[in-house]
Design an enzyme around this catalytic site. Structure first.
Site, PDB file in Angstrom:
ATOM      1  N   LYS A   1     -48.435   2.853 -10.662  1.00 14.29           N
ATOM      2  CA  LYS A   1     -49.840   2.902 -11.053  1.00 14.29           C
ATOM      3  C   LYS A   1     -50.610   1.725 -10.469  1.00 14.29           C
ATOM      4  CE  LYS A   1     -50.981   4.496 -15.086  1.00 14.29           C
ATOM      5  NZ  LYS A   1     -51.207   4.685 -16.538  1.00 14.29           N
TER       6      LYS A   1
ATOM      7  N   GLU B   1     -38.676   4.369 -26.018  1.00 18.40           N
ATOM      8  CA  GLU B   1     -39.841   3.598 -25.593  1.00 18.40           C
ATOM      9  C   GLU B   1     -41.069   4.032 -26.384  1.00 18.40           C
ATOM     10  OE1 GLU B   1     -40.526   1.881 -21.418  1.00 18.40           O
ATOM     11  OE2 GLU B   1     -41.883   3.607 -21.457  1.00 18.40           O
TER      12      GLU B   1
ATOM     13  N   GLU C   1     -40.088  -4.188  -9.373  1.00 20.26           N
ATOM     14  CA  GLU C   1     -38.954  -3.475  -8.785  1.00 20.26           C
ATOM     15  C   GLU C   1     -39.418  -2.500  -7.703  1.00 20.26           C
ATOM     16  OE1 GLU C   1     -37.970  -4.287 -13.170  1.00 20.26           O
ATOM     17  OE2 GLU C   1     -39.701  -3.619 -12.001  1.00 20.26           O
TER      18      GLU C   1
ATOM     19  N   LYS D   1     -40.629  -8.899 -18.703  1.00 15.59           N
ATOM     20  CA  LYS D   1     -41.203  -8.958 -17.355  1.00 15.59           C
ATOM     21  C   LYS D   1     -41.886 -10.307 -17.125  1.00 15.59           C
ATOM     22  CE  LYS D   1     -42.358  -4.012 -16.921  1.00 15.59           C
ATOM     23  NZ  LYS D   1     -43.489  -3.076 -16.732  1.00 15.59           N
TER      24      LYS D   1
ATOM     25  N   GLY E   1     -46.401   6.664 -18.307  1.00 13.98           N
ATOM     26  CA  GLY E   1     -45.351   6.855 -17.311  1.00 13.98           C
ATOM     27  C   GLY E   1     -44.289   7.847 -17.722  1.00 13.98           C
ATOM     28  N   ARG E   2     -43.843   7.768 -18.963  1.00 10.03           N
ATOM     29  CA  ARG E   2     -42.745   8.647 -19.401  1.00 10.03           C
ATOM     30  C   ARG E   2     -43.197  10.083 -19.634  1.00 10.03           C
ATOM     31  NH1 ARG E   2     -44.040   4.714 -22.786  1.00 10.03           N
ATOM     32  NH2 ARG E   2     -44.694   5.076 -24.936  1.00 10.03           N
TER      33      ARG E   2
ATOM     34  N   HIS F   1     -13.730  14.794 -24.616  1.00  7.90           N
ATOM     35  CA  HIS F   1     -12.524  14.002 -24.384  1.00  7.90           C
ATOM     36  C   HIS F   1     -12.833  12.511 -24.455  1.00  7.90           C
ATOM     37  CE1 HIS F   1     -10.166  17.539 -23.097  1.00  7.90           C
ATOM     38  NE2 HIS F   1     -11.359  17.990 -22.744  1.00  7.90           N
TER      39      HIS F   1
END
Length: 554
Positions: free
Chosen positions: A212, A359, A218, A518, A273-274, A390
């Site tokens: 954005k 979040e 990152e 951050k 974002g999500r 398992h």
């Protein structure tokens, strides 16, 4: 709007008090006995919509429980909150923003007003822009610096700019068109960059930078590394625009990077974002499966939106899932929730749900800034199908915590191999059945005696064979995974999370908790790389910085 400025204290509502009393009455409830006593239980406690079928009969509930949970949803204002979201009210109060990811899947001709502007025009303009670029790439009209066609697309983004698109492009791999392969680069770890680029030919690779602000650490670092890789492999600055496009609200930064303005796609602050895979953030999805399938994905989500808005709560799939989660988290003390998809293509569904849920609802204050009055935000975990049987399914069956689970399974496989899918489906059903039924001491003893063991051995082993049962689960079934059904499935859980946020009175659409790390990360980086930096504020951080610097000096 007043609801969001002054959310209700849900624990003081009559419906909450009624559920507390009902919980005490349900202490000795047995699902086994409930199924024996009521032959219509499955029919009464199941619902279908948008190509999905939900069986919620294997829960610690009666029809009365459902009525009480629905009463809580109504009394807490879920219906009003849902309409406020869809109509563009600024329900993200801490950031003073509307929450309109649902507008991204609404058809042309509908109207959603934000600050006096119909945003649906912008939504469909962006879709047309996506259609144009997808068509050009699929028809070999977009070529790289050496005039070769694009075969691989790398999405550079993190969080919602990565998890949702990755989930969908993997889940819909059978719908891939024109041989375009998608890859995802999120972590700042150089090892991930190395592993992704090692598979690629620079001449046929297109990078999508999804950020954005065009400044997420990152993403920006990986974009810079991709640019260096491109130039180091023979690419030129002059033709960089053929290999890099952007999805961002910061056009200037993208242009300065070398991206042509017509290849910059919009992001809006009314989409978190999500919840953004439905927007141009979903461009890698569209490049993989084509715009027709991408629009089917949107259509499936829109169908679930309409169900959520109009269906009575007693048969409303997102509301039912949400309220069952509240029932276990707030009244039975369940601290985590397992998601168990029985399909290889849904292997990353849990990662997307983890962000979407934790979040969104990992909050300890309500919309008005006052502390919550009940626990919120369960831990979301799980994994794909038979593999978990398992491993961690042992904890679900015989561990001490109560962990509700959602099973998700298609009836038809895209890749049938002998009778594999029949066994896969049988395993899914048997696991939910085993969680519900369990194995009593008497059954364990009879089973051991039938094997011819001595009575002493029977008594020694029987306690280890007992499985408590009475452990709740839902099962979501679909005919096969398709764009439409997947869209409905993702929207189902989006609305589930939203409803729970309303119940708890919290803002499901901000994420201030991720900002502190951050901000501190920038200071730690300076302390690691600059010798004139002030020391860290605590001895642990400073000691670890010294360890890093000592090893790098060596």
């Amino acid at each position: 709007m007043s609801y969001y400025q002054h959310p209700l204290d849900v624990t003081g509502l009559p419906s909450w008090k009624a559920l507390e009393e009902h919980r005490l009455a349900m202490q000795n409830f047995s699902m086994r006995e409930a199924f024996k006593a009521d032959p219509t239980r499955f029919d009464d406690l199941s619902v279908s919509c948008s190509g999905l079928f939900l069986d919620y009969s294997k829960n610690l509930i009666t029809p009365e429980t459902r009525t009480l949970l629905v009463n809580l949803a109504r009394e807490a204002g879920v219906e009003q909150a849902a309409h406020a979201m869809f109509e563009g009210e600024r329900i993200n109060a801490s950031e003073n923003r509307p929450v309109l990811h649902t507008a991204l899947r609404r058809p042309m001709g509908e109207s959603v007003m934000v600050d006096g502007k119909n945003i649906m025009r912008d939504v469909h303009t962006a879709l047309a822009q996506m259609t144009d670029i997808v068509t050009r790439i699929h028809n070999n009209l977009w070529r790289g610096f050496s005039d070769k066609t694009i075969t691989d697309v790398v999405n550079i983004g993190i969080g919602g700019s990565f998890l949702g698109p990755q989930l969908v492009s993997e889940a819909l791999l059978p719908f891939t068109q024109h041989g375009v392969r998608t890859h995802y680069l999120a972590n700042i770890d150089g090892s991930e960059f190395r592993e992704v680029t090692a598979k690629l030919n620079v001449e046929t690779t297109l990078f999508i930078i999804s950020s954005k602000t065009f400044g997420t650490l990152e993403t920006l670092k990986n974009a810079q590394a991709a640019r260096t890789w491109y130039l180091g492999k023979g690419g030129t600055e002059e033709k960089l625009y053929r290999h890099f496009i952007a999805v961002t609200s910061n056009k200037q930064a993208a242009v300065e990077f070398g991206i042509r303005e017509k290849n910059i796609f919009p992001m809006w602050d009314w989409v978190g974002g999500r919840y953004s895979l439905w927007s141009a953030i979903g461009l890698p999805i569209a490049l993989a499966i084509g715009m027709s399938n991408f629009k089917d994905l949107l259509s499936g989500a829109y169908s679930m939106d309409q169900h959520f808005l109009s269906e009575p709560f007693e048969s409303n799939m997102p509301v039912l899932l949400a309220m069952l989660g509240v029932w276990y988290h707030n009244f039975w003390g369940a601290q985590s929730y397992a998601f168990l998809p029985y399909d290889h293509y849904l292997r990353n569904f849990v990662k997307h749900l983890q962000q979407m849920d934790m979040e969104s609802n990992g909050k300890s204050v309500r919309q008005d800034g006052t502390p919550v009055s009940c626990t919120t935000g369960p831990v979301i975990w799980g994994g794909v199908g038979c593999n978990g049987q398992h491993a961690y399914h042992q904890l679900l069956h015989q561990g001490t915590p109560l962990i509700p689970a959602d099973f998700i399974v298609p009836v038809v496989s895209h890749n049938p191999v002998a009778d594999h899918h029949e066994w896969l489906y049988a395993n899914c059903l048997s696991q939910s059945q085993a969680l519900m039924r369990g194995k009593t001491r008497e059954e364990a003893e009879a089973e051991l005696r039938a094997k011819g063991l001595s009575e002493a051995e029977v008594q020694r082993l029987a306690p280890h064979k007992v499985i408590p049962g009475n452990r709740p689960s839902n099962t979501v079934v679909m005919e096969t995974i398709s764009p439409g059904r997947l869209g409905a499935l993702i929207a189902l859980y989006e609305h589930k999370v939203f409803v729970q946020g309303v119940i708890w009175g919290i803002n499901s659409f901000d994420q201030w908790g991720v900002e502190l790390g951050k901000d501190l990360g920038k200071a730690v980086y300076n302390q690691m790389t600059r010798f004139d930096a002030a020391p860290a504020e605590d001895a642990s951080t400073q000691g670890l910085i010294d360890f890093f610097r000592g090893r790098h000096r060596g």
